[in-house]
Structure formats: C-alpha cells, structure tokens
Design a protein around this motif. Structure first.
Motif, mmCIF file in Angstrom:
data_model
loop_
_atom_site.group_PDB
_atom_site.id
_atom_site.type_symbol
_atom_site.label_atom_id
_atom_site.label_comp_id
_atom_site.label_asym_id
_atom_site.label_seq_id
_atom_site.Cartn_x
_atom_site.Cartn_y
_atom_site.Cartn_z
ATOM 1 N N UNK A 221 0.832 -1.214 0.000
ATOM 2 C CA UNK A 221 0.000 0.000 0.000
ATOM 3 C C UNK A 221 0.865 1.260 0.000
ATOM 4 N N UNK A 222 1.901 1.274 0.836
ATOM 5 C CA UNK A 222 2.787 2.438 0.893
ATOM 6 C C UNK A 222 3.549 2.601 -0.412
ATOM 7 N N UNK A 223 4.028 1.491 -0.979
ATOM 8 C CA UNK A 223 4.803 1.548 -2.223
ATOM 9 C C UNK A 223 3.999 2.126 -3.372
ATOM 10 N N UNK A 230 9.673 1.913 -2.031
ATOM 11 C CA UNK A 230 9.036 2.096 -0.723
ATOM 12 C C UNK A 230 9.994 2.736 0.276
ATOM 13 N N UNK A 231 11.303 2.710 -0.031
ATOM 14 C CA UNK A 231 12.287 3.314 0.857
ATOM 15 C C UNK A 231 12.171 4.835 0.905
ATOM 16 N N UNK A 232 11.343 5.407 0.042
ATOM 17 C CA UNK A 232 11.073 6.838 0.121
ATOM 18 C C UNK A 232 10.304 7.177 1.398
ATOM 19 N N UNK A 233 9.581 6.179 1.951
ATOM 20 C CA UNK A 233 8.750 6.427 3.134
ATOM 21 C C UNK A 233 9.064 5.497 4.302
ATOM 22 N N UNK A 234 9.718 4.373 4.010
ATOM 23 C CA UNK A 234 10.055 3.424 5.074
ATOM 24 C C UNK A 234 11.561 3.177 5.051
ATOM 25 N N UNK A 235 12.190 3.367 6.189
ATOM 26 C CA UNK A 235 13.640 3.288 6.235
ATOM 27 C C UNK A 235 14.196 1.905 6.491
#
Length: 309
Positions: A221-223, A230-235
């Motif tokens: 969903x985040x991706x 998805x690393x733009x929002x999850x580290x």
C-alpha cells in the motif's frame, strides 16, 4: 519420549517454506497447546526438582540436566491455570528462547504435527489483552492454542529496553532516517513493545504490524504512493520469523522479489536459534539476523542499516 525430537535437525528444511512443526502438549484438562519444534531442545520425564528460596511463584524448582542448572516453569500456573500436580508423571519441555534455556512443566506431551503458517491464525478478537496466545490453529477438528512464551518469560524476568550510552548516535540515526519510519512486525505483543520502547527511546518513529501478511499488505500500500521505491517512506523493516499467516522468511522473500520493495533493508529479529537461521538469512535475501532481545545489538544494527544505502 526422549526420541521425539531425534530428527529435529532434518526439519530445518521446512524453514523458508512458510511451514512449521508444532509439538503438541496438554496442561490441566483436555485443551491441547502447541510450541514450535525449533524452540525445543529436549523432552523428558520430569526429574527431581530442587526448590530454591525467593524463586518466582511460577518456577516450580531447579533441575540439573546434562551438566546445566535449569529453571522449571509451571506452564499452567504461568498462564493463569491451576498448578500441575504429580510431577513424577509429568514432562519437561526444555526450550531455548531469547538466548536463555528453560524448562516448561507440562502434564503430557503428544506428538509433532506439520503445518503451513497459512493455516495458523491470530487469536480471536476479544480474547483480551491478558491472554497468552500468539496464534491458534485447527488439528483433528480441535482448536490448538499456540502460547506466547515470550510473554511468560517477560513476566518472570523482565528485559531492559534501554540502549546503553555510547552504543549509537541518536542524531545521526534520526538524520539517516529523515522523514521515514521504521516498520516492525511480530506476533508477540511483548516483543513488539520491547522493540518500540528501545527505538522510540532513540527518537525513531515506529509502525507496528502483527504478522508477515499484515506487514506485506502495508508495504504494498505504501509503495503504491511512492514514485520509485518504498524506501522513500520506510527506512527499515524489522521482522520476527515465527508469525501466523506468513512467517518472516516468506515475508522477506516477498519483499526482495518485488521491484518497489526490493531496496528495503530487512533485519530478522527472532528468538529462534541454530545455524540454519544464518543460512536462511542468505537464502531469502535478508540483510541481517539478530537474536532477541538485546537493545544494544538491535540499536547498533538499525544504525548500521539506516546508514547503508
């Protein structure tokens, strides 16, 4: 009964196939319970126990087994039931959890069953915050309850979640993370809270999920809202291995196989032990493996992978 786990080393091939094997046992009454075979070192008839002063009320006594002194916990009493009687007729399940060895006193031990994690479900809603279940499944038309052993051990000997001074640099970690969050997934509420307290104490924002399927759905969903990755929002993803519906190895393999998720660093954080874990880290593409629960090691690994592009 001592031979029930003779082939446990051969069973490691199940890991990474979203499968598990449960050792079934009973406490007081007809209800059957399960514990993952990979946590079990030995099953034996209850030996004579030595009662020591100031033991936790759940600890029945101390046993001397193969050169080791092991605390024996009455699993029925520790989960809110009646104490187990007639020790000479009972069994001890010797387990290794979170770098410690302990024995659990049970009334009887039955057999080992092979299951797919997909058939293992979270506890029913409404079971309450004080239940001792991480999951349930059905075998022979009967409900099998899988106990939250980490919760039992935490109540007997609470773990520190404070990261030692000088282990990590808070400001550097926060700078590396930026506006992103850290995703953790674990079916044990105790384990989730341990990780949250340790990392939130360093000023890191956390999102927590209860199993691999929930985590994967969230990542997808985040991706979808990210341009490239998805690393733009999850580290970082920190995942348990044993979880209902989807285990941590399968979750990791799914993450690494999807273009928008593949760049996400994955740390497997588990109470499982044994050399097969390290082999599976490489097999499924996880970046790191840490045995529970050491806040300093966890914080050090988080800092390392947040700082690694």
């Amino acid at each position: 009964m001592a031979g029930i786990l003779d082939s446990v080393n051969q069973r490691t091939q199940l890991v990474g196939q979203n499968r598990l094997e449960l050792l079934l046992f009973k406490l007081n009454g007809r209800q059957r319970y399960g514990i993952n075979v990979f946590k079990v070192r030995e099953v034996l008839q209850c030996p004579p126990l030595t009662v020591m002063p100031r033991l936790n009320s759940y600890v029945k006594g101390i046993a001397h087994i193969r050169g080791q002194t092991i605390s024996v916990i009455d699993m029925s009493l520790a989960t809110g039931g009646r104490p187990i009687k007639k020790l000479e007729d009972c069994f001890i399940i010797i387990t290794e959890y979170n770098r410690t060895i302990q024995g659990f006193l049970v009334d009887s031990v039955e057999r080992i069953v092979n299951l797919n994690w997909g058939s293992v479900m979270p506890p029913p809603k409404g079971s309450g915050r004080f239940n001792y279940l991480t999951a349930v499944t059905e075998i022979d038309n009967e409900l099998i309850e899988i106990l939250d052993v980490e919760k039992i051990l935490e109540e007997i000997a609470p773990s520190s979640t404070i990261v030692s001074d000088g282990i990590v640099t808070d400001t550097e970690m926060q700078s590396d993370l930026g506006d992103r969050i850290i995703l953790i997934t674990d079916d044990s509420s105790v384990a989730r809270n341990q990780v949250k307290r340790a990392l939130e104490g360093l000023g890191l924002p956390i999102e927590a999920k209860k199993n691999g399927k929930e985590a994967l759905d969230y990542l997808v969903e985040v991706a979808a809202s990210c341009e490239h990755s998805v690393t733009e929002k999850i580290g970082l993803l920190i995942s348990d291995v044993e979880m209902p519906e989807m285990d941590g190895y399968t979750l990791t393999a799914e993450v690494k196989s999807r273009p928008k998720l593949a760049d996400l660093h994955v740390i497997l954080h588990t109470s499982l032990s044994g050399v097969f874990n390290h082999a599976m880290v490489e097999k499924v593409g996880a970046d790191d493996f840490i045995a529970k629960f050491n806040p300093d090691e966890l914080a050090g690994a988080v800092q390392k992978w947040l700082h690694t592009d």
